[in-house]
Design an enzyme around this catalytic site. Sequence first.
Site, PDB file in Angstrom:
ATOM      1  N   LYS A 116      17.844  32.093 -19.353  1.00 15.02           N
ATOM      2  CA  LYS A 116      18.101  30.989 -20.270  1.00 15.02           C
ATOM      3  C   LYS A 116      18.066  31.406 -21.743  1.00 15.02           C
ATOM      4  O   LYS A 116      18.759  30.835 -22.577  1.00 15.02           O
ATOM      5  CB  LYS A 116      17.116  29.856 -19.988  1.00 15.02           C
ATOM      6  CG  LYS A 116      17.359  29.206 -18.626  1.00 15.02           C
ATOM      7  CD  LYS A 116      16.353  28.136 -18.326  1.00 15.02           C
ATOM      8  CE  LYS A 116      16.688  27.446 -17.009  1.00 15.02           C
ATOM      9  NZ  LYS A 116      16.783  28.372 -15.877  1.00 15.02           N
ATOM     10  N   GLU A 200      12.221  25.010 -27.486  1.00 11.73           N
ATOM     11  CA  GLU A 200      13.365  24.448 -28.196  1.00 11.73           C
ATOM     12  C   GLU A 200      13.094  22.986 -28.530  1.00 11.73           C
ATOM     13  O   GLU A 200      12.195  22.349 -27.963  1.00 11.73           O
ATOM     14  CB  GLU A 200      14.636  24.558 -27.357  1.00 11.73           C
ATOM     15  CG  GLU A 200      14.630  23.722 -26.103  1.00 11.73           C
ATOM     16  CD  GLU A 200      15.886  23.910 -25.265  1.00 11.73           C
ATOM     17  OE1 GLU A 200      16.653  24.846 -25.553  1.00 11.73           O
ATOM     18  OE2 GLU A 200      16.095  23.134 -24.328  1.00 11.73           O
ATOM     19  N   ASN A 235      11.051  16.322 -15.185  1.00 13.92           N
ATOM     20  CA  ASN A 235      12.172  17.231 -15.443  1.00 13.92           C
ATOM     21  C   ASN A 235      12.905  17.659 -14.177  1.00 13.92           C
ATOM     22  O   ASN A 235      13.695  18.593 -14.219  1.00 13.92           O
ATOM     23  CB  ASN A 235      11.695  18.475 -16.210  1.00 13.92           C
ATOM     24  CG  ASN A 235      11.027  18.109 -17.523  1.00 13.92           C
ATOM     25  OD1 ASN A 235      11.606  17.411 -18.333  1.00 13.92           O
ATOM     26  ND2 ASN A 235       9.785  18.553 -17.703  1.00 13.92           N
ATOM     27  N   GLU A 275      25.214  23.258 -18.322  1.00 13.04           N
ATOM     28  CA  GLU A 275      24.452  22.034 -18.552  1.00 13.04           C
ATOM     29  C   GLU A 275      24.327  21.756 -20.046  1.00 13.04           C
ATOM     30  O   GLU A 275      24.112  22.661 -20.852  1.00 13.04           O
ATOM     31  CB  GLU A 275      23.071  22.145 -17.906  1.00 13.04           C
ATOM     32  CG  GLU A 275      23.144  22.415 -16.408  1.00 13.04           C
ATOM     33  CD  GLU A 275      21.825  22.179 -15.703  1.00 13.04           C
ATOM     34  OE1 GLU A 275      20.807  21.969 -16.401  1.00 13.04           O
ATOM     35  OE2 GLU A 275      21.814  22.203 -14.462  1.00 13.04           O
ATOM     36  N   GLU A 288      21.784  25.166 -20.684  1.00 11.56           N
ATOM     37  CA  GLU A 288      21.674  26.381 -19.876  1.00 11.56           C
ATOM     38  C   GLU A 288      22.875  26.458 -18.950  1.00 11.56           C
ATOM     39  O   GLU A 288      23.633  25.492 -18.815  1.00 11.56           O
ATOM     40  CB  GLU A 288      20.385  26.381 -19.045  1.00 11.56           C
ATOM     41  CG  GLU A 288      20.332  25.254 -18.013  1.00 11.56           C
ATOM     42  CD  GLU A 288      18.978  25.140 -17.349  1.00 11.56           C
ATOM     43  OE1 GLU A 288      17.977  25.499 -17.986  1.00 11.56           O
ATOM     44  OE2 GLU A 288      18.930  24.694 -16.190  1.00 11.56           O
ATOM     45  N   ASN A 290      23.710  27.482 -14.933  1.00 10.64           N
ATOM     46  CA  ASN A 290      23.221  27.860 -13.612  1.00 10.64           C
ATOM     47  C   ASN A 290      24.330  28.612 -12.894  1.00 10.64           C
ATOM     48  O   ASN A 290      25.398  28.056 -12.616  1.00 10.64           O
ATOM     49  CB  ASN A 290      22.804  26.626 -12.816  1.00 10.64           C
ATOM     50  CG  ASN A 290      21.515  26.035 -13.343  1.00 10.64           C
ATOM     51  OD1 ASN A 290      20.498  26.711 -13.413  1.00 10.64           O
ATOM     52  ND2 ASN A 290      21.561  24.775 -13.743  1.00 10.64           N
ATOM     53  N   PHE A 348       3.896   9.903  -6.825  1.00 14.95           N
ATOM     54  CA  PHE A 348       4.898  10.822  -6.267  1.00 14.95           C
ATOM     55  C   PHE A 348       4.271  12.141  -5.816  1.00 14.95           C
ATOM     56  O   PHE A 348       4.901  13.191  -5.894  1.00 14.95           O
ATOM     57  CB  PHE A 348       6.017  11.091  -7.277  1.00 14.95           C
ATOM     58  CG  PHE A 348       6.799   9.861  -7.644  1.00 14.95           C
ATOM     59  CD1 PHE A 348       7.876   9.466  -6.874  1.00 14.95           C
ATOM     60  CD2 PHE A 348       6.449   9.098  -8.752  1.00 14.95           C
ATOM     61  CE1 PHE A 348       8.605   8.324  -7.201  1.00 14.95           C
ATOM     62  CE2 PHE A 348       7.162   7.960  -9.087  1.00 14.95           C
ATOM     63  CZ  PHE A 348       8.241   7.571  -8.315  1.00 14.95           C
TER      64      PHE A 348
END
Length: 671
Positions: A116, A200, A235, A275, A288, A290, A348
């Site tokens: 990345k 970032e 995320n 992305e 980034e 993938n 969760f």
Amino acid sequence: MFSKILIANRGEIACRVIKTARRMGIKTVAVFSDADKDSLHVAMADEAVHIGAAPAAQSYLLAEKIIEACRQTGAEAVHPGYGFLSERASFATALKEAGIVFIGPNPGAIEAMGDKIESKKAAAAANVSTVPGYLGVIEDAEHAARIADEIGYPVMIKASAGGGGKGMRIAYSRDEVQDGFDRAKSEAKSSFGDDRVFVEKFIVEPRHIEIQVLGDKHGNIIYLGERECSIQRRNQKVVEEAPSPLLDEATRRKMGEQAVALARAVNYDSAGTVEFVAGQDKSFYFLEMNTRLQVEHPVTELVTGIDLVEQMIRVAAGETLALTQADVKLHGWAVESRVYAEDPYRGFLPSIGRLTRYRPPAEAVKDGITTRNDTGVFEGGEISLYYDPMIAKLITHAPTREQAIEAQADALDAFAIDGIQHNIPFLAALMSHPRWREGRLSTGFIAEEYKDGFHPTAPSPVLARRLAAVAAVIDNVGNARKRGISGQMPGQPVSFEHQRVVRLGGQSLPCEVDRAAGGFIVTFLDDAGKPQDTHELRSGWQPGEPVWSGVFDDEAIAVQVRPRLNGVALAHRGIAVDANVYTNREAELALLMPEKTEAGSGKQLLCPMPGLVVSIAVSEGQEVKAGEALAVVEAMKMENVLRAERDATVARILTKAGDSLAVDAVILEFA
């Protein structure tokens, strides 16, 4: 074209690749760990090779084991799926040296885009919009905090080699940076074998939008539209759709052209995803790339009609893309829900165990609506603590977004899972959320709309009557079955009271149930016993079936059904209720029964999920404040920090780092 390929992965993505390979006439080889010997992907493949112990580091992450399996079986190529070795340039290189084709991009592209930090540098060089941040090596937590101070809060701390939400933290202050830095590095190390992170700027109210690209080995690269992936928790993507409700054609083209420019700069030659983080004003920044197939690729396949796995295989075999950019057209709308083994009512937290019941909705194309279920599990199979908690990906496609969402809601209602906890109630509730329906999305959607977590909610009056009517009909069918089995009063008609009182979440709904041609008539009564409203229900449901699927006043519905004493537990559209069905006399007596209360466990810290103790942050006799970290437990590749709910003193610690705990195991006790 290849005659045999090996899939270096497991679960639903391995099954997904096998389906396309089978359609193309290509034989397949599965690999499996000790934990996966009875898995669905093993059963589906033509051959299977055991590659090691359950932990991924001792099986699926061992390149030499994969190569040896290829040699044993004569597999000519390897599809890596996603995760594991899919973005390891060294793996692609090792395969090439062994004379085996990697069904993915060339090692140089993986090297440039898979990291990345390096990918952001490449994007900047290719004039792609990038987010402000620090891409150099970060020495320690203090260094990370100084960088964050300069960038300005909030910031994102992210694993360089990461993906799937692992090794990622958002920090709103210097203290959160220092704590998040350590957690991100630890997760990155355990998940990817690489603890480098970068920092970032975090865009406020961002949307996560990605562009699917596809290139061949002859210099042809195209983009296949976008996917909106803004519905995320910690995320990690939960719901995806294609196209995005934010973009117009001009923005879509601009993003697509930038994605292609970046892919061209690194000679990209497979399916990949660029992305972007987008603002609500349609501004966007590179996030980034993938260099692999994405989990959410089915929504792109359904709106374009292009099988991405097939294209990857054909490109790897040296074929030229049969498509040009002009050939790519987006048709209709697709929505994907990720069905996870996790308990939405307990934050969760991961859930493991055996699938005592697994009945997904039927895959079909009917009346312009497509229902697809990509899965790697089966009834009787086991959800292991060693791997990702995904059970399935449920995808629906329709001419419009509203129709695709409605179809998704219907399919979720018809999805029956028992034996473990799962997030279908949350997904079903989400499909009815007004903000989701309107397309007003951001990556903070779940955190903003469910600030206190996801909790059971009472049904609306209209839904309450619908569920009560279903419960009354189920009771009637069940009673008829019981009378038939017991042979009561043989040869004579049985007279029985057709009035019932449905007790639904504390509310009493008196009604009459009458059989009619092909179904039932349910009439609700007022307090004086006079008819109020009448509904017609038709269904072929039989006792024991987990889903009541039928028609309610000419509207097709599906309701989850679980038997309980004097009634059933029902779930529909994310609303779960217990419905007790009584005769009038039983209802009177039921009101006199005291309600049971559960004992509390305030003196103990219990393990909320099965997992491994990473660390204990306190000692016996230590005073702790509310919110202070007590322990870290790892489950399904995620580290979970357990914090004190109130001020207390630690009396006794019953576990240590490295211990494997069951759910509700006592970690420590308070004085």
